[in-house]
Design an enzyme around this catalytic site. Structure first.
Site, PDB file in Angstrom:
ATOM      1  N   SER A   1      32.282  82.955  21.183  1.00 16.16           N
ATOM      2  CA  SER A   1      33.011  83.563  20.061  1.00 16.16           C
ATOM      3  C   SER A   1      32.029  83.793  18.919  1.00 16.16           C
ATOM      4  CB  SER A   1      34.127  82.632  19.597  1.00 16.16           C
ATOM      5  OG  SER A   1      33.553  81.530  18.926  1.00 16.16           O
ATOM      6  N   LYS A   2      32.562  84.323  17.848  1.00 16.45           N
ATOM      7  CA  LYS A   2      31.711  84.645  16.698  1.00 16.45           C
ATOM      8  C   LYS A   2      30.925  83.436  16.204  1.00 16.45           C
ATOM      9  CE  LYS A   2      33.878  88.711  14.794  1.00 16.45           C
ATOM     10  NZ  LYS A   2      35.352  88.765  14.744  1.00 16.45           N
TER      11      LYS A   2
END
Ligand code: GLU
Length: 467
Positions: free
Chosen positions: A237-238
């Protein structure tokens, strides 16, 4: 039967690494079998779909060289087709109108959750609905007996009891089809033979199989590929940094490095790490994809990128470096050709951005010497030899690397010092730092005028230090 795969992104964000890996596997499977790769944009969620996202996805696919044979099809342009399909299901009794209000469905769900039951529609409108004032949703009449078997090419055999599935909505009250319905109609119309997608869709598959059968379709093969984790074992994820494919392009990765790394996320061929595009097409086997989650490893990607930077043609590297330099606000006009700089720096850089950051001094005078390099090498003892070297360089008939190397060697010899005792101060004087490509190549690229001016500045620095 000719192989037909599809990549079907929802345009609600960038093309992220996981999506790109799915696209690659679809593309490879089609190419491997001489089949077709179809691109379909699943944009029926009108609130979350954006044109920028579509462009970003096409951009990312083009950068990776994943060319499609058909499409891009847009689901938003196929609404009439979904309507016709749902009419046929209503006519055959495989679908029914559901007038349950939102409030009723919410109460139902809350009660089930409170009793720790799996939330599901209770089938109230299944056998004779009482029309209400609001437009109905249309639900699928899921068979209650029997079971559904999926022979997944990656996960193996999965068996689901049909009574675990409820009657899902095909078309919402607002007239828009749900994901599960539009996907099935499209896969059927587009004669998709292999549905290859992320394993977050694995629970949708039995539902889709029922709908497909009800529409009279043949089942495709299914392959659900495992999710991608960051190095810490959490879903990518980010938090792990860049997740969009184009951000890797912008950070100076070559598409072949990205493609190579993506291919290895869940798939392998012996212990081979480096695969050309042609090798991937020749060797890829969807059945050999591992069902365990795969890790995205930036260090591995860097390693691959170094490999491809070294292997790449210098003109192409130069163009990519030129773009990176422009991104750093540097004007390359009047400086050495970026291709020549790339040639000099290609052995050292993990990314083209790093290469650009390491080549600033070719295009712009630096503000200060690196303090520790200057302390170590721009010392009073270096003053006299550097001054002699400056004179020799000023006199050189031609400004080429071999002539520069000769001038440095000759000056060191006459001064009775080792080459390093002159070369290192020279490097710091001309580049401002302690590390650069060989000084003859470096000076040749920096140019005579800039070199002499920087030597003067270094000599001033040394004098000020001696005083
Ligand atoms: N549109 C879906 C998604 O982006 C993919 C659907 C599919 O491949 O069946 O997750």
């Amino acid at each position: 039967m000719a192989v037909r795969t599809r990549f079907a992104p929802s345009p609600t964000g960038f093309l992220h690494v996981g999506g790109a890996r799915t696209a690659l596997f679809c593309w490879l499977h089609a190419r491997r079998h001489g089949g077709q790769f179809i691109l379909r944009i699943e944009d029926t969620d009108r609130e979350r779909s954006t044109r920028e996202s579509v462009e970003g996805i096409l951009d990312g696919l083009a950068w990776l060289g994943l060319d499609w044979d058909e499409g891009p099809f847009h689901q938003s342009e196929r609404l009439a087709r979904y309507e016709a399909a749902v009419e046929s299901l209503l006519a055959s009794g495989r679908a029914y109108r559901c007038y349950c209000s939102k409030e009723r469905l919410e109460r139902l769900r809350a009660g089930q959750l409170a009793r720790r039951e799996k939330p599901r529609y209770d089938g109230r409108c299944r056998d004779g609905a009482r029309p209400g004032a609001d437009p109905p949703a249309i639900r699928f009449r899921t068979p209650r007996e029997g079971e559904t078997v999926v022979d997944d090419l990656v996960r193996g055999r999965v068996v689901i009891r049909n009574d675990e599935l409820d009657d899902l909505v095909l078309v919402r009250a607002d007239g828009f089809p749900t994901y599960n319905f539009s996907v099935v109609v499209d896969d059927l119309d587009m004669a998709v033979t292999h549905v290859i997608r992320g394993d977050d869709h694995v629970n949708n598959t039995p539902r889709q199989i029922h709908i497909l059968r009800a529409l009279g379709g043949e089942l495709p093969a299914y392959a659900h590929v495992p999710m991608i984790l960051g190095r810490d074992g959490q879903r990518l994820s980010k938090r792990h940094g860049a997740v969009s494919v184009t951000s890797y392009r912008d950070a100076g990765y070559l598409p072949e490095a990205m493609l190579n790394h993506l291919a290895r996320l869940g798939w392998s061929h012996g212990d081979q790490e480096i695969f050309s595009r042609g090798e991937l097409v020749a060797l890829f086997d969807i059945g050999a994809v591992n069902r365990a989650a795969a890790s995205f490893d930036t260090e591995k990607l860097d390693w691959l990128n170094r490999h491809y930077i070294k292997a790449s043609g210098v003109e192409r590297l130069g163009e990519a470096l030129g773009r990176q330099l422009a991104g750093l606000g540097l004007e390359t006009h009047g400086g050495p050709p970026p291709a020549a700089v790339a040639e000099a720096l290609r052995e050292r850089a993990s990314t083209l951005r790093q290469m650009a950051e390491a080549s600033v001094y070719f295009y712009r005078d630096f503000d200060d010497f690196d303090p520790s390099a200057a302390r170590k090498h721009l010392r009073p003892v270096a003053g006299a030899p550097l001054e002699k070297l400056r004179a020799a360089l000023a006199e050189l008939p031609a400004w080429t690397a071999p002539d520069i190397a000769d001038a440095v060697a000759g000056t060191a010899e006459r001064a009775g010092i080792g080459l390093g005792k002159l070369g290192q101060p020279l490097r710091v004087a001309v580049t401002g730092r302690g590390v650069s490509p060989p000084f003859d190549v470096t000076l040749a690229l920096v140019g005579r005028e800039r070199t002499l001016a920087r030597l003067d500045r270094a000599l001033d620095f040394i004098r000020a230090r001696a005083a």
